[in-house]
Design a protein around this motif. Structure first.
Motif, PDB file in Angstrom:
ATOM      1  N   MET A 271       0.840  -1.072  -0.075  1.00 29.03           N
ATOM      2  CA  MET A 271      -0.030  -0.068   0.066  1.00 29.03           C
ATOM      3  C   MET A 271       0.646   1.339   0.082  1.00 29.03           C
ATOM      4  N   LEU A 272       0.626   2.109  -0.770  1.00 30.91           N
ATOM      5  CA  LEU A 272       1.388   3.425  -0.896  1.00 30.91           C
ATOM      6  C   LEU A 272       0.303   4.508  -0.248  1.00 30.91           C
ATOM      7  N   HIS A 273       1.249   5.285   0.232  1.00 33.42           N
ATOM      8  CA  HIS A 273       0.458   6.423   1.227  1.00 33.42           C
ATOM      9  C   HIS A 273       0.941   7.766   0.759  1.00 33.42           C
ATOM     10  N   TRP A 274       0.259   8.932   0.854  1.00 38.74           N
ATOM     11  CA  TRP A 274       0.524  10.276   0.576  1.00 38.74           C
ATOM     12  C   TRP A 274      -0.423  11.036   1.277  1.00 38.74           C
ATOM     13  N   TYR A 275       0.295  12.321   1.853  1.00 33.31           N
ATOM     14  CA  TYR A 275      -0.572  12.898   2.817  1.00 33.31           C
ATOM     15  C   TYR A 275      -0.390  14.482   2.441  1.00 33.31           C
ATOM     16  N   GLN A 276      -1.448  15.249   2.481  1.00 28.84           N
ATOM     17  CA  GLN A 276      -1.596  16.683   1.940  1.00 28.84           C
ATOM     18  C   GLN A 276      -1.029  17.528   3.086  1.00 28.84           C
ATOM     19  N   ASN A 277      -1.224  17.159   4.190  1.00 25.49           N
ATOM     20  CA  ASN A 277      -0.965  17.969   5.463  1.00 25.49           C
ATOM     21  C   ASN A 277       0.206  17.799   6.141  1.00 25.49           C
ATOM     22  N   LEU A 324     -11.907  13.687   7.574  1.00 29.07           N
ATOM     23  CA  LEU A 324     -10.805  12.549   7.589  1.00 29.07           C
ATOM     24  C   LEU A 324     -10.576  12.191   6.088  1.00 29.07           C
ATOM     25  N   LYS A 325      -9.380  12.063   5.696  1.00 26.82           N
ATOM     26  CA  LYS A 325      -9.133  11.700   4.285  1.00 26.82           C
ATOM     27  C   LYS A 325      -7.699  10.735   4.198  1.00 26.82           C
ATOM     28  N   LYS A 326      -7.991   9.848   3.651  1.00 26.19           N
ATOM     29  CA  LYS A 326      -7.010   8.890   3.373  1.00 26.19           C
ATOM     30  C   LYS A 326      -6.415   8.762   1.851  1.00 26.19           C
ATOM     31  N   TRP A 327      -5.374   9.426   1.461  1.00 23.99           N
ATOM     32  CA  TRP A 327      -4.819   9.127   0.154  1.00 23.99           C
ATOM     33  C   TRP A 327      -4.132   7.833  -0.116  1.00 23.99           C
ATOM     34  N   PHE A 328      -4.355   6.924  -1.118  1.00 26.80           N
ATOM     35  CA  PHE A 328      -3.661   5.686  -0.956  1.00 26.80           C
ATOM     36  C   PHE A 328      -3.534   5.102  -2.636  1.00 26.80           C
ATOM     37  N   ASP A 329      -3.030   4.320  -2.867  1.00 27.37           N
ATOM     38  CA  ASP A 329      -2.602   3.341  -4.090  1.00 27.37           C
ATOM     39  C   ASP A 329      -1.997   2.220  -3.485  1.00 27.37           C
ATOM     40  N   VAL A 330      -1.945   1.090  -4.465  1.00 23.82           N
ATOM     41  CA  VAL A 330      -1.109   0.048  -4.352  1.00 23.82           C
ATOM     42  C   VAL A 330       0.227  -0.242  -5.456  1.00 23.82           C
ATOM     43  N   TRP A 331       1.084  -0.907  -5.164  1.00 23.91           N
ATOM     44  CA  TRP A 331       2.146  -1.539  -5.792  1.00 23.91           C
ATOM     45  C   TRP A 331       2.347  -2.868  -5.793  1.00 23.91           C
ATOM     46  N   ASN A 332       2.503  -3.531  -6.984  1.00 23.04           N
ATOM     47  CA  ASN A 332       3.039  -4.672  -7.165  1.00 23.04           C
ATOM     48  C   ASN A 332       3.879  -4.878  -8.296  1.00 23.04           C
ATOM     49  N   TYR A 333       4.489  -6.111  -8.569  1.00 19.25           N
ATOM     50  CA  TYR A 333       5.520  -6.214  -9.202  1.00 19.25           C
ATOM     51  C   TYR A 333       5.135  -5.816 -10.825  1.00 19.25           C
ATOM     52  N   PRO A 334       5.991  -5.146 -11.533  1.00 19.19           N
ATOM     53  CA  PRO A 334       5.958  -4.442 -12.695  1.00 19.19           C
ATOM     54  C   PRO A 334       5.737  -5.834 -13.663  1.00 19.19           C
ATOM     55  N   THR A 335       5.012  -5.444 -14.823  1.00 16.91           N
ATOM     56  CA  THR A 335       4.746  -6.588 -15.740  1.00 16.91           C
ATOM     57  C   THR A 335       5.991  -7.127 -16.720  1.00 16.91           C
ATOM     58  N   ASP A 336       7.022  -6.060 -16.631  1.00 12.77           N
ATOM     59  CA  ASP A 336       8.275  -6.566 -17.438  1.00 12.77           C
ATOM     60  C   ASP A 336       9.414  -7.088 -16.499  1.00 12.77           C
ATOM     61  N   ILE A 337       9.062  -7.368 -15.474  1.00 11.12           N
ATOM     62  CA  ILE A 337      10.123  -7.927 -14.316  1.00 11.12           C
ATOM     63  C   ILE A 337      10.712  -9.316 -14.731  1.00 11.12           C
ATOM     64  N   PHE A 338      10.057 -10.066 -15.645  1.00  4.40           N
ATOM     65  CA  PHE A 338      10.361 -11.262 -16.212  1.00  4.40           C
ATOM     66  C   PHE A 338      10.355 -11.081 -17.660  1.00  4.40           C
ATOM     67  N   LYS A 339      11.102 -11.641 -18.525  1.00  8.13           N
ATOM     68  CA  LYS A 339      11.177 -11.735 -19.906  1.00  8.13           C
ATOM     69  C   LYS A 339      10.123 -12.744 -20.402  1.00  8.13           C
ATOM     70  N   GLY A 340       9.606 -12.465 -21.671  1.00 11.14           N
ATOM     71  CA  GLY A 340       8.947 -13.133 -22.262  1.00 11.14           C
ATOM     72  C   GLY A 340       9.097 -14.564 -22.319  1.00 11.14           C
TER      73      GLY A 340
END
Length: 358
Positions: A271-277, A324-340
């Motif tokens: 989980m990614l976080h960001w805060y305005q304040n 109350l406000k929560k900015w968030f997003d998610v991170w997972n392995y990128p699609t090109d971490i493995f070759k075709g």
């Protein structure tokens, strides 16, 4: 009521923006586990989002756009042996280099409410007790919503299984559903699958229905139909388990597909976080507060942006307007971490399993 600056200095974050912890909930603790699993220490491991080591950041960055570097894994075919032509040391056949990607935190959940002065006066001599109770109650609902969004986002980004598809996998959790005789095939099938995609060690698991019942039953300990000892200790050594009563309904609101478990390699879903304040944007005025605050939900510390405005137009409408406000997003392995040509092409170590009973 006194000016907001006076109120906030007594009851709010201290030490330059490091949020304090409210230690009790105003409502029943929600039956959630996904968010607890994602932000827990076992999953986060060495994951560090705060590249500037912001004072008081505790790993939660002020950056809204994060950049990260990674490599594409090499394959066995890149290896040269005695059957290859003479090595050319001056001009190697392959160039290895970093890949760089950026990701912006774009999602948020928020709740707004009002604490009216005339209501507080009827029950409390000060606003603090009422303020904390309202914050806790709203935070529980906000985190419950955030938990469901984490489940949906996980389901949307699941990668391939060892069979090369994103289909949910199935394994038997109980030899008898009538009396809950645990079947070791559930955990061993999952372990074997993750070994096939070259993932070892402890796994994260969030389960509902029979998947959660499996962990509950193993907590008592059993001997299964084959005389094998089945109890929580070996299961717990291999899985960090979190029960979640909302998981099935988020995945399939019709109730057709139940008994789900989300299983992933620790660190593969973050989980990614960001805060305005934070930083220069943390401000206190007599009529407005912009800050961050931490609230404990289910024993997990969640940090939110908090916005407070005070209105005293007339006695009947005077009070604090709180967001109350929560900015968030998610991170997972990128699609090109493995070759075709890599056997793991399409894999990101995120899978969904369905528990069954005979």
């Amino acid at each position: 009521m006194p000016a907001l600056t006076d109120f906030w200095q007594r009851y709010a974050p201290t030490n330059g923006g490091v949020a304090t912890l409210l230690k009790k909930n105003a409502t029943r603790a929600p039956q959630i586990g996904m968010i607890d699993a994602v932000v827990g220490s076992e999953n986060k491991g060495g994951f560090q989002q705060d590249f500037n080591a912001l004072t008081g950041g505790a790993g939660d960055s002020k950056k809204k756009i994060a950049m990260f570097k990674y490599h594409t894994r090499g394959v066995d075919a890149d290896t040269l042996d005695e059957t290859d032509a003479e090595l050319n040391y001056c001009n190697p056949a392959r160039t290895n280099e970093f890949l760089q990607t950026e990701q912006e935190v774009t999602r948020y959940v928020s709740r707004q409410f009002k604490i009216a002065d005339n209501k507080v006066r009827n029950f409390d001599e000060t606003a603090r007790q009422h303020f904390e109770m309202e914050l806790e109650m709203e935070a529980v609902k906000l985190v419950t919503d955030l938990n469901k969004r984490m489940i949906a986002l996980y389901e949307a980004v699941r990668g391939n299984t060892s069979a090369g598809t994103t289909a949910a996998l199935t394994a038997q959790a109980f030899s008898s559903g009538a009396d809950y005789k645990a079947n070791i095939a559930w955990q061993e099938s999952i372990r074997r699958e993750f070994r096939k995609i070259q993932s070892g060690g402890k796994l994260m698991m969030v389960g509902d229905g029979l998947a959660e019942s499996y962990a509950n039953v193993l907590g008592y300990g059993q001997v299964n139909d084959f005389g094998q000892r089945v109890d929580l200790q070996p299961f717990d050594n291999r899985f960090a388990f979190f029960g979640d009563a909302t998981l099935d309904s988020v995945i399939d609101g019709t109730g057709t597909v139940t008994d789900n478990a989300l299983v992933w390699e620790p660190g593969a879903f973050q989980m990614l976080h960001w805060y305005q304040n934070r930083g220069d944007f943390r401000t206190m005025r007599d009529d407005a507060i912009n800050d961050t605050i931490a609230i404990n939900v289910n024993g997990t510390r969640h940090v939110f942006d908090v916005f407070i405005r005070y209105s005293d137009c007339q006695d009947s409408t005077a009070g604090m307007h709180v967001t109350l406000k929560k900015w968030f997003d998610v991170w997972n392995y990128p699609t090109d971490i493995f070759k075709g040509t890599d056997a793991l092409n399409g894999v990101n170590f995120l899978e969904r399993w369905i528990a069954t009973a005979a």
